[in-house]
Design a protein around this motif. Structure first.
Motif, mmCIF file in Angstrom:
data_model
loop_
_atom_site.group_PDB
_atom_site.id
_atom_site.type_symbol
_atom_site.label_atom_id
_atom_site.label_comp_id
_atom_site.label_asym_id
_atom_site.label_seq_id
_atom_site.Cartn_x
_atom_site.Cartn_y
_atom_site.Cartn_z
ATOM 1 N N SER A 183 0.857 -1.183 0.000
ATOM 2 C CA SER A 183 0.000 0.000 0.000
ATOM 3 C C SER A 183 0.890 1.228 0.000
ATOM 4 O O SER A 183 2.063 1.153 0.386
ATOM 5 N N VAL A 184 0.348 2.361 -0.430
ATOM 6 C CA VAL A 184 1.073 3.618 -0.265
ATOM 7 C C VAL A 184 1.245 3.849 1.232
ATOM 8 O O VAL A 184 0.286 3.707 2.005
ATOM 9 N N ALA A 185 2.446 4.172 1.654
ATOM 10 C CA ALA A 185 2.700 4.387 3.079
ATOM 11 C C ALA A 185 1.950 5.631 3.553
ATOM 12 O O ALA A 185 2.177 6.727 3.052
ATOM 13 N N LEU A 186 1.071 5.464 4.520
ATOM 14 C CA LEU A 186 0.245 6.576 4.997
ATOM 15 C C LEU A 186 1.096 7.728 5.517
ATOM 16 O O LEU A 186 0.772 8.899 5.296
ATOM 17 N N TYR A 187 2.195 7.413 6.176
ATOM 18 C CA TYR A 187 3.013 8.462 6.778
ATOM 19 C C TYR A 187 3.704 9.353 5.748
ATOM 20 O O TYR A 187 4.169 10.442 6.066
ATOM 21 N N ASP A 188 3.780 8.889 4.498
ATOM 22 C CA ASP A 188 4.402 9.704 3.446
ATOM 23 C C ASP A 188 3.448 10.764 2.893
ATOM 24 O O ASP A 188 3.869 11.648 2.138
ATOM 25 N N ASN A 189 2.170 10.674 3.234
ATOM 26 C CA ASN A 189 1.190 11.581 2.664
ATOM 27 C C ASN A 189 1.193 12.929 3.375
ATOM 28 O O ASN A 189 1.688 13.054 4.496
ATOM 29 N N THR A 190 0.643 13.941 2.724
ATOM 30 C CA THR A 190 0.782 15.313 3.211
ATOM 31 C C THR A 190 -0.552 16.036 3.302
ATOM 32 O O THR A 190 -1.569 15.590 2.766
ATOM 33 N N GLY A 191 -0.524 17.166 3.992
ATOM 34 C CA GLY A 191 -1.708 18.003 4.144
ATOM 35 C C GLY A 191 -1.363 19.209 4.991
ATOM 36 O O GLY A 191 -0.223 19.697 4.952
ATOM 37 N N LEU A 192 -2.316 19.661 5.802
ATOM 38 C CA LEU A 192 -2.093 20.854 6.600
ATOM 39 C C LEU A 192 -2.577 20.628 8.033
ATOM 40 O O LEU A 192 -3.718 20.231 8.271
ATOM 41 N N PHE A 193 -1.689 20.879 9.002
ATOM 42 C CA PHE A 193 -2.022 20.817 10.418
ATOM 43 C C PHE A 193 -2.431 22.212 10.888
ATOM 44 O O PHE A 193 -1.910 23.222 10.393
ATOM 45 N N TYR A 194 -3.338 22.256 11.852
ATOM 46 C CA TYR A 194 -3.683 23.566 12.418
ATOM 47 C C TYR A 194 -3.873 23.470 13.927
ATOM 48 O O TYR A 194 -4.154 22.400 14.473
ATOM 49 N N ASN A 195 -3.697 24.595 14.586
ATOM 50 C CA ASN A 195 -3.796 24.714 16.040
ATOM 51 C C ASN A 195 -5.241 25.050 16.403
ATOM 52 O O ASN A 195 -5.751 26.114 16.059
ATOM 53 N N LYS A 196 -5.916 24.142 17.103
ATOM 54 C CA LYS A 196 -7.333 24.342 17.439
ATOM 55 C C LYS A 196 -7.533 25.560 18.353
ATOM 56 O O LYS A 196 -8.498 26.314 18.200
ATOM 57 N N ARG A 197 -6.634 25.727 19.322
ATOM 58 C CA ARG A 197 -6.804 26.827 20.283
ATOM 59 C C ARG A 197 -6.770 28.181 19.604
ATOM 60 O O ARG A 197 -7.587 29.068 19.919
ATOM 61 N N ILE A 198 -5.852 28.373 18.673
ATOM 62 C CA ILE A 198 -5.716 29.675 18.018
ATOM 63 C C ILE A 198 -6.999 30.028 17.269
ATOM 64 O O ILE A 198 -7.469 31.175 17.331
ATOM 65 N N PHE A 199 -7.585 29.069 16.581
ATOM 66 C CA PHE A 199 -8.842 29.343 15.872
ATOM 67 C C PHE A 199 -9.974 29.619 16.857
ATOM 68 O O PHE A 199 -10.807 30.511 16.641
ATOM 69 N N GLN A 200 -9.994 28.863 17.951
ATOM 70 C CA GLN A 200 -11.056 29.054 18.939
ATOM 71 C C GLN A 200 -10.939 30.429 19.596
ATOM 72 O O GLN A 200 -11.948 31.129 19.764
ATOM 73 N N ASP A 201 -9.737 30.824 19.972
ATOM 74 C CA ASP A 201 -9.536 32.131 20.616
ATOM 75 C C ASP A 201 -9.952 33.274 19.702
ATOM 76 O O ASP A 201 -10.456 34.301 20.158
#
Length: 463
Positions: A183-201
């Motif tokens: 299978s394609v290695a899941l850990y090689d895949n990419t995207g965007l992480f975000y900080n939940k607290r910053i959006f909530q504040d």
């Protein structure tokens, strides 16, 4: 006498007719006819017997105790002290018995793989039967003719368990499958992480919410990044940023998410001058120089961006899933994961796959079909989806992020250029654009010929 004889005969006939009538029917019901269901059942059994294919015995192999070697840049020997390792060793024992082989795992230095691979193939003694080749060496070894194509000894689509995605990925535009993975290695895949607290504040909808509303595109991405790039201390100095990441990461993700590529595997050409790619580089220029919403690194493009995100100084961080481990244990704030926002020329979310380490069978390996079958029998194809979900659930606390991580496997666009010696020129391009030294158009015009020359040399085997 004649009359009496005639009457006697007539009486006898009448008696016989009566007896026959009683025996053949009369008040006695006739024998029951088979019911329709009985007929159907009988017919069905008959058809099943007719259609039943002869039992085909599993093909037997005997490689005479031969050692089958699997190479990677780590020792792949299962650990007997773990449940997973114990299970893998039990499976290995079954496979060794089935083929009469002894399986051995070879740890080969990653950066010496190409030299070891090519030299042993040329000598007629490949150092391993199956080699995991680092993505940076895949194309040069392929063009050098060092691999055995699976198509040379089997109908890959019908005789292997490989998915269509893997068959495509292992062909590199050649029409034959040389590389393979379970299978394609899941850990090689990419995207965007975000900080939940910053959006909530800030009282802003999160990227996950925007995605669910069908609004997660470049426009909303820029909008929230602008609103989250602020001076929280009130002294006018920016101390919270909307975005961070290396110039290479941002530049490439913008190109891919707009349907472009840096290198086109089909044409074997650098494709930075395509409208899709140019629009991605132009957006990168705006993020750094017009909107000024990217926190730049302080000299270390590898460590600084992830540190900023881990410390809660930035709201969004584009990166590979394998980077979760770099902030998972140390980050106080909760994080989540979404696909990189959709570009204006894309019909949906696209994840460019710039790298992929892949297994191959070196040219000259004996009994390559049996070797492939041994590899296949050692894989847990049945539980790939289950194992990927378990992994994703270990990375994230919310279901939406888990699903987004798993969905990366469905939005892959192969965009691999490792080993073509274009990294330095690509870095020069994105740095010059982010530093306002070159416009995207002038930068591409200057560096694209340099990159194409490197590609041509590698693919022709002259470098």
């Amino acid at each position: 006498m004649t009359k009496m004889k005639t009457l006697s005969i007539l009486s006898l006939v009448i008696v016989l007719l009566f007896v026959l009538s009683a025996c053949s029917g009369g008040n006695t019901p006739p024998p029951a006819k088979p019911s329709d269901s009985s007929n159907q059942e009988a017919e069905g059994n008959k058809n099943q017997e007719e259609e039943k294919e002869p039992v085909v015995e599993e093909e037997k192999y005997d490689l005479g105790g031969r050692e089958i070697r699997f190479s990677a840049w780590w020792d792949g020997t299962p650990n007997p002290d773990t449940p997973e390792g114990e299970k893998a060793l039990a499976l290995q024992a079954e496979v060794e018995k089935k083929y009469n082989v002894k399986i051995k795992y070879v740890a080969q230095d990653m950066w010496e793989t190409a030299e070891k691979f090519s030299s042993t193939v040329m000598a007629g003694e490949p150092f391993a039967d199956v080699v995991l080749v680092p993505h940076v060496f895949v194309l040069s070894l392929l063009k050098g003719g060092y691999y055995t194509a699976l198509d040379d000894f089997m109908n890959v689509k019908e005789e292997s368990k490989l998915s269509d995605l893997i068959i495509e990925s292992g062909s590199y535009g050649t029409g034959k499958t040389y590389g393979f993975l379970n299978s394609v290695a899941l850990y090689d895949n990419t995207g965007l992480f975000y900080n939940k607290r910053i959006f909530q504040d800030a009282g802003l909808p999160t990227p996950t919410e925007l995605q669910e509303q069908g609004k997660w595109d470049w426009d909303t991405f820029v909008d929230v990044a602008k609103k989250l790039t602020v001076s929280k201390s009130g002294n006018g100095k920016i101390d919270q940023w909307g975005l961070t990441g290396s110039q290479m990461t941002l530049g490439s993700y913008l190109i891919y998410s707009n349907g472009g590529v840096i290198y086109d595997e089909g044409t074997e050409k650098i494709a930075l001058d395509s409208p899709n790619a140019m629009e991605g580089l132009e957006m990168m220029n705006k993020l750094y120089n017009d909107y000024k919403i990217v926190k730049r690194d302080e000299g270390n493009s590898w460590e600084d961006p992830v540190r900023y995100f881990r410390e809660g100084k930035v709201a969004m961080y584009p990166a590979g899933l394998w980077e979760v481990g770099r902030f998972q244990k140390e980050m106080v704030d909760e994080y989540a994961f979404v696909p990189f926002p959709k570009g204006p020329k894309a019909d949906g979310f696209i994840m460019g796959q710039p790298q992929m380490h892949i297994n191959v069978i070196p040219r000259g390996v004996k009994d390559p079909k049996v070797v492939y079958k041994i590899w296949e029998d050692l894989q847990d194809f049945e539980h790939i989806d289950e194992n990927n979900r378990t992994t994703a659930e270990s990375w994230f606390t919310d279901e939406a992020s888990v699903e987004n991580a798993l969905n990366t496997l469905k939005i892959i666009k192969f965009a691999r250029y490792g080993g073509l010696n274009i990294d330095d020129a690509m870095w020069d391009l994105v740095r010059d654009i982010s530093d306002s030294k070159l416009t995207p158009a002038s930068g591409v015009a200057k560096l694209m010929p340099v990159m194409q020359a490197s590609v041509d040399k590698v693919l022709k085997g002259t470098e």
